[in-house]
Design an enzyme around this catalytic site. Structure first.
Site, PDB file in Angstrom:
ATOM      1  N   PRO A  19       0.863  -1.191   0.000  1.00  0.00           N
ATOM      2  CG  PRO A  19       0.121  -0.952   2.208  1.00  0.00           C
ATOM      3  CD  PRO A  19       0.857  -1.891   1.295  1.00  0.00           C
ATOM      4  CG  MET A  20       3.640   2.435  -1.501  1.00  0.00           C
ATOM      5  SD  MET A  20       5.022   2.476  -2.660  1.00  0.00           S
ATOM      6  CE  MET A  20       4.358   1.522  -4.027  1.00  0.00           C
ATOM      7  CB  CYS A 103       1.003   5.105   8.946  1.00  0.00           C
ATOM      8  SG  CYS A 103       1.270   6.661   8.083  1.00  0.00           S
ATOM      9  N   GLY A 227       7.257  -2.213  -2.314  1.00  0.00           N
ATOM     10  CA  GLY A 227       6.727  -0.854  -2.445  1.00  0.00           C
ATOM     11  C   GLY A 227       7.525  -0.011  -3.423  1.00  0.00           C
TER      12      GLY A 227
HETATM   13  C1  LIG Z   1       4.873   7.012  -0.719  1.00  0.00           C
HETATM   14  C2  LIG Z   1       4.586   5.925   0.288  1.00  0.00           C
HETATM   15  C3  LIG Z   1       3.313   5.783   0.791  1.00  0.00           C
HETATM   16  C4  LIG Z   1       3.018   4.767   1.708  1.00  0.00           C
HETATM   17  N1  LIG Z   1       1.742   4.614   2.139  1.00  0.00           N
HETATM   18  C5  LIG Z   1       1.434   3.566   2.939  1.00  0.00           C
HETATM   19  C6  LIG Z   1       0.077   3.307   3.313  1.00  0.00           C
HETATM   20  O1  LIG Z   1      -0.858   3.995   2.904  1.00  0.00           O
HETATM   21  N2  LIG Z   1      -0.154   2.245   4.147  1.00  0.00           N
HETATM   22  C7  LIG Z   1       0.869   1.436   4.595  1.00  0.00           C
HETATM   23  O2  LIG Z   1       0.619   0.491   5.332  1.00  0.00           O
HETATM   24  N3  LIG Z   1       2.143   1.653   4.235  1.00  0.00           N
HETATM   25  C8  LIG Z   1       2.452   2.683   3.421  1.00  0.00           C
HETATM   26  N4  LIG Z   1       3.746   2.868   2.996  1.00  0.00           N
HETATM   27  C9  LIG Z   1       4.782   1.898   3.427  1.00  0.00           C
HETATM   28  C10 LIG Z   1       4.957   0.789   2.386  1.00  0.00           C
HETATM   29  O3  LIG Z   1       3.777   0.022   2.267  1.00  0.00           O
HETATM   30  C11 LIG Z   1       6.142  -0.131   2.745  1.00  0.00           C
HETATM   31  O4  LIG Z   1       5.881  -0.689   4.007  1.00  0.00           O
HETATM   32  C12 LIG Z   1       7.467   0.613   2.787  1.00  0.00           C
HETATM   33  O5  LIG Z   1       7.612   1.476   1.681  1.00  0.00           O
HETATM   34  C13 LIG Z   1       8.652  -0.381   2.819  1.00  0.00           C
HETATM   35  O6  LIG Z   1       8.657  -1.200   1.674  1.00  0.00           O
HETATM   36  P1  LIG Z   1       9.643  -0.923   0.412  1.00  0.00           P
HETATM   37  O7  LIG Z   1      11.043  -0.859   0.959  1.00  0.00           O
HETATM   38  O8  LIG Z   1       9.429  -2.093  -0.502  1.00  0.00           O
HETATM   39  O9  LIG Z   1       9.237   0.393  -0.179  1.00  0.00           O
HETATM   40  C14 LIG Z   1       4.052   3.886   2.127  1.00  0.00           C
HETATM   41  C15 LIG Z   1       5.338   4.046   1.619  1.00  0.00           C
HETATM   42  C16 LIG Z   1       5.624   5.037   0.699  1.00  0.00           C
HETATM   43  C17 LIG Z   1       7.017   5.169   0.155  1.00  0.00           C
END
Ligand SMILES: Cc1cc2nc3c(=O)[nH]c(=O)nc-3n(C[C@H](O)[C@H](O)[C@H](O)COP(=O)(O)O)c2cc1C
Length: 328
Positions: A19-20, A103, A227
């Site tokens: 989720p992002m 978050c 993500g």
């Molecule tokens: C721009 C952005 C928005 C995010 N929004 C959410 C969100 O709405 N809900 C959530 O659980 N995590 C959110 N995250 C966290 C990601 O889901 C993930 O846990 C985090 O980016 C680590 O994974 P990665 O290293 O593969 O990016 C967000 C991360 C980014 C970068």
């Protein structure tokens, strides 16, 4: 091909889209699902916003068939509002309801929701129980390693959430204090996996097929979530899916990259008002070009896109630049 079951929902054991907020909207989820993401999760949605019938909040809940299986992720810190939100989002038929307990942003964690819930196991358990009691679909929880280096509690916390009824736990291996700095800790994911019997989704810093395989192997997790490495790069899912399907994978050439950029924009335009879709497409356009020759000089143009035609012209000019460069 292996499948993982979250409650009654079967998910292919390849990789799932994280989720992002502000990035992984419906268009993004459809695109990545088409490229091989096996499961998608919505942007975080305010339980209170839903309860106060905020139209914008409800708009986040709409799910198309092309994104499924898809979870709607809610956040909040009051069990009653969270349970009420479940009743409201039922009409959108989520396959799973995910609760955000990771978050770090002040607007969320500063109000006692998101990662702040990791400081209060009793309240978090109460929230999970309240949501599970209202929900007809499996309820999952997404957590971090802990609040800060002095409060690393993902293992006990995950066990408590399972006890309260969570059907799966996603773990991002960073503390709330780390935000997105430092390295995501795979050991904590491995420890959580050992401590619970529901599926564990490992998350953090997976940026390639090799990283994904390492996450599976080292942590024993059931699914891997990706993500930021998907920015302008849905091929990461195609490569992982091809690997598990035993099919060859060919990295995209320039034409495919640029065609996908335009396809992504068309998906966004079919889902949101034109001016919003185009404005949001600017960052995606810059991401699709990243790493290619001359990308830096096109960045400003990406950030001033104002129509689909602009984007088409940008891809044509970018191709022209690559052609000239290859003749040098
Ligand atoms: C721009 C952005 C928005 C995010 N929004 C959410 C969100 O709405 N809900 C959530 O659980 N995590 C959110 N995250 C966290 C990601 O889901 C993930 O846990 C985090 O980016 C680590 O994974 P990665 O290293 O593969 O990016 C967000 C991360 C980014 C970068």
């Amino acid at each position: 091909m292996e499948y993982v079951k979250i409650g009654n929902v079967e998910i292919k054991k390849t990789a799932v889209l994280a989720p992002m907020a502000g990035v992984a909207d419906r268009a993004y989820r459809i695109l990545n699902r088409e490229f091989g993401a096996s499961y998608t999760v919505s942007e975080l949605i305010s339980a209170k916003g839903l309860c106060y019938s905020d139209r914008k909040t409800e708009e986040l809940c709409r799910i198309t068939e092309r994104e499924r299986p898809c979870a709607l992720q809610i956040f909040g810190c009051e069990p009653e509002f969270m349970a009420k939100a479940v009743k409201i989002i039922e009409q959108y038929r989520p396959d799973i309801i995910d609760i955000n307990m990771g978050c770090p942003v002040p607007k969320v964690a500063g109000n006692g929701a998101g990662a702040a819930l990791m400081k209060d196991k009793a309240l978090s358990s109460e929230i999970v129980r309240a949501v599970v009691a209202e929900s007809k679909v499996p309820v999952t929880v997404k957590i971090r390693k802990g609040w800060d280096a002095e409060h690393v509690n993902a293992v006990e916390f995950a066990a408590a959430m399972e006890e309260a009824g969570a059907a799966a736990i996603t773990v991002h291996g960073r503390t709330k204090d780390q935000m997105y700095t430092g390295k995501s800790d795979m050991d904590i994911i491995r420890e959580v996996k050992k401590a619970v019997s529901v599926p564990v989704i490992g998350n953090g810093d997976v940026a390639s097929l090799d990283d994904c395989l390492r996450m599976y192997e080292y942590t024993g997790c059931d699914l891997v979530m990706i993500g930021r490495a998907t920015y302008g790069n849905p091929w990461i899912f195609r490569e992982i899916d091809s690997y598990f399907e035993g099919k060859p994978f060919t990295a995209p050439d320039l034409d495919e990259r640029l065609d996908t950029l335009l396809y992504h924009l068309r998906l966004a335009l079919s889902d949101k008002p034109d001016h919003i879709a185009v404005q949001e497409a600017r960052k995606h356009a810059a991401w699709y070009l990243t790493g290619m020759y001359g990308a830096a000089s096109f960045r400003a143009r990406c950030y001033s896109l104002s129509s689909y035609e602009d984007a088409v012209k940008l891809t044509e000019d970018f191709k022209e630049l690559q052609k000239r460069n290859s003749k040098k």
